[in-house]
Design a protein around this motif. Structure first.
Motif: not given
Ligand SMILES: [Zn+2]
Length: 99
Positions: A52-60
């Protein structure tokens, strides 16, 4: 500056960073886990996949070049993972990068 601990990988980071730039945390694929009986002289560790990795890059938002936002106008991130915990700003270690 606001500091957080990622609840998925236990990584600690600041956002914004010391130079004012914003930072999007992305969990690594694996983390190092210390095994019982590990010592400084004889370290015993293993790699463990991070679920369940976190990825804070903005969602296009589609192909528009814009990013999705919530009802308050904050950008949505790619994956919240297990969330993050806000840390006190003056915990030990915070001064390491200040030269
Ligand atoms: Zn993480």
């Amino acid at each position: 500056m606001p500091r957080y601990r990622c609840n998925s990988c236990q990584g600690v980071y600041s956002n914004p960073q010391a130079d004012g730039s914003s930072y999007a945390h992305v969990c690594p694929e694996e983390r190092v886990v210390e095994l019982p009986g590990s010592t400084e002289e004889e370290p015993r560790v293993q790699l463990e996949a991070i679920a369940d990795r976190r990825d804070e890059r903005p969602r296009p938002a589609g192909r528009s070049g814009l990013v999705e936002t919530d009802s308050l106008g904050h950008p949505r991130i790619l994956s919240p993972g297990k969330g993050r915990t806000k840390l006190p700003e003056d915990v030990a270690g915070d001064v390491l990068d200040r030269g």
